[in-house]
Write a protein that holds these residues in place. Sequence first.
Motif, mmCIF file in Angstrom:
data_model
loop_
_atom_site.group_PDB
_atom_site.id
_atom_site.type_symbol
_atom_site.label_atom_id
_atom_site.label_comp_id
_atom_site.label_asym_id
_atom_site.label_seq_id
_atom_site.Cartn_x
_atom_site.Cartn_y
_atom_site.Cartn_z
ATOM 1 N N MET A 138 0.815 -1.213 0.000
ATOM 2 C CA MET A 138 0.000 0.000 0.000
ATOM 3 C C MET A 138 0.849 1.262 0.000
ATOM 4 O O MET A 138 1.961 1.275 0.535
ATOM 5 N N ALA A 139 0.301 2.300 -0.615
ATOM 6 C CA ALA A 139 0.863 3.649 -0.551
ATOM 7 C C ALA A 139 -0.194 4.519 0.128
ATOM 8 O O ALA A 139 -1.274 4.736 -0.414
ATOM 9 N N VAL A 198 -0.455 14.075 -5.023
ATOM 10 C CA VAL A 198 -0.663 13.364 -3.764
ATOM 11 C C VAL A 198 0.663 13.194 -3.050
ATOM 12 O O VAL A 198 1.705 12.989 -3.674
ATOM 13 N N GLN A 199 0.614 13.314 -1.765
ATOM 14 C CA GLN A 199 1.764 13.046 -0.913
ATOM 15 C C GLN A 199 1.484 11.710 -0.226
ATOM 16 O O GLN A 199 0.476 11.565 0.475
ATOM 17 N N VAL A 200 2.342 10.736 -0.454
ATOM 18 C CA VAL A 200 2.081 9.388 0.043
ATOM 19 C C VAL A 200 3.166 8.953 1.014
ATOM 20 O O VAL A 200 4.330 9.336 0.901
ATOM 21 N N PHE A 201 2.744 8.151 1.969
ATOM 22 C CA PHE A 201 3.657 7.560 2.938
ATOM 23 C C PHE A 201 3.855 6.098 2.555
ATOM 24 O O PHE A 201 2.890 5.331 2.465
ATOM 25 N N ILE A 202 5.102 5.702 2.304
ATOM 26 C CA ILE A 202 5.430 4.319 1.956
ATOM 27 C C ILE A 202 6.009 3.646 3.195
ATOM 28 O O ILE A 202 7.119 3.967 3.618
ATOM 29 N N ARG A 223 2.215 -0.022 -5.936
ATOM 30 C CA ARG A 223 1.448 -0.093 -4.697
ATOM 31 C C ARG A 223 0.053 0.504 -4.872
ATOM 32 O O ARG A 223 -0.135 1.441 -5.654
ATOM 33 N N ARG A 224 -0.901 -0.031 -4.124
ATOM 34 C CA ARG A 224 -2.272 0.475 -4.211
ATOM 35 C C ARG A 224 -2.444 1.663 -3.279
ATOM 36 O O ARG A 224 -2.039 1.627 -2.115
ATOM 37 N N PHE A 225 -3.077 2.731 -3.806
ATOM 38 C CA PHE A 225 -3.341 3.910 -2.996
ATOM 39 C C PHE A 225 -4.407 3.604 -1.939
ATOM 40 O O PHE A 225 -5.392 2.923 -2.204
ATOM 41 N N SER A 226 -4.184 4.157 -0.752
ATOM 42 C CA SER A 226 -5.166 4.057 0.319
ATOM 43 C C SER A 226 -5.377 5.439 0.920
ATOM 44 O O SER A 226 -4.421 6.145 1.211
ATOM 45 N N TRP A 227 -6.660 5.824 1.106
ATOM 46 C CA TRP A 227 -6.993 7.128 1.660
ATOM 47 C C TRP A 227 -7.198 7.076 3.176
ATOM 48 O O TRP A 227 -7.588 8.075 3.779
ATOM 49 N N SER A 228 -6.962 5.944 3.790
ATOM 50 C CA SER A 228 -7.314 5.769 5.197
ATOM 51 C C SER A 228 -6.539 6.678 6.141
ATOM 52 O O SER A 228 -6.956 6.887 7.281
ATOM 53 N N HIS A 229 -5.389 7.203 5.704
ATOM 54 C CA HIS A 229 -4.577 8.073 6.557
ATOM 55 C C HIS A 229 -4.555 9.522 6.067
ATOM 56 O O HIS A 229 -3.735 10.323 6.537
ATOM 57 N N ALA A 230 -5.434 9.876 5.131
ATOM 58 C CA ALA A 230 -5.444 11.237 4.578
ATOM 59 C C ALA A 230 -5.785 12.253 5.663
ATOM 60 O O ALA A 230 -6.716 12.055 6.447
#
Length: 386
Positions: free
Chosen positions: A31-32, A51-55, A95-102
């Motif tokens: 996930m990203a 988008v700013q993503v946490f890996i 990686r699949r994007f996830s909005w759960s931590h937006a």
Amino acid sequence: MSLVSKRLVIIPCLLTLLLSGCWDREEVNNMALIISAGVDKTNDGMLSLTVQVFIPNPSAAGGDAGSGQGRVYTASNTGKTVPDALAEMQAQLPRRFSWSHAKAYFFGEELAREGLRDEMDFLVRDIQPREQANLFICKGKAKELIESLKDPNTYETLIKMSQKPSLQHSTLHIVEELINGESGSFVLPVATTMPLASNGTEKTILSVEGLAVIKDLKLVDFVGSPYEQGFKWLTNSQLSRNATMSIKDNGGTVAIRMRHYRMKWKPLIQEGKLKMTIRIRVDGDVVMNSTAYNLMTEHDELRKLDKRFAEDMTKQLKRSLWQAQHRFRTDAIGFAKAFHIRYPRAWRKIMNNWDEKFTQVEVDFVVDVFIRQPGKTSIQATRKTG
């Protein structure tokens, strides 16, 4: 088989249906986590999604985004719509994007002036975007702001910002209610950046500077600095305990920190005229005193300051209200809801002409300020005793 035996067999079978399995669980390594997203209008009429993503670090136990076990990256793409840009970006990444931590959604100024209806429809309609994330307007491009945030603690900064009482009215969940509210107008915080230096290295962090007035999901204009404080008082029934007020008087400045802030509205329709009484009570403590007032021993001087702070606050409120009624001509304060609740029948007659009615509302402010603590000894007091 006896009835008791049948029950002993059936009950365990039914209980197994209540057990939740892990069939739909996705490994965090795949996930990203999107922690913020920004949308802009491009020169050719397309939409730019950043988008700013946490890996997460594959070796980090638990994969908690807030633990710092991972890295923050920025990705950007364009499309006719936000879903188009997001789908194209997703196709390019493993990686699949996830909005759960937006934690934050940013909108560029040009896009906001044209309208945010399609973008808000995506955020509200899709089940993934996080409803507790804050919405921000940018002066300029949202992409430039997000790309400038290179501090490794960006995620923690966003978390702390989302917890500020002054920003609670700008979450996606609250804004969704305001969009469907009586006036369809509200204010959003303006996002900007602030440089910080640490051990000779300069970093850029996110900060909030100002308010933006939104009407029918379009940016009307930005609230100027002389009126920003008044808008905050009018649009927040409670303020942060770190909120301060200051006045110049008697050869210096007195500043107080608000301990408690309460605001009550009383709408009134009398002989066809719309009136509103706004009562505000502030309890505060002195945090600075460079005046000739001796606040340590003279109780009467504290009461004089109570009145001075109340007068100054009333002036600021009136100036900000005038801006809302006559410059923006937009009920971003929320008078419409108050009149609707108090006078549901009369509201049906004025709701279609509320923009004009709002400018005619007569408002009376009743402000009470009570200074509870004068603070410790001051420079002024030391001079007198020295």
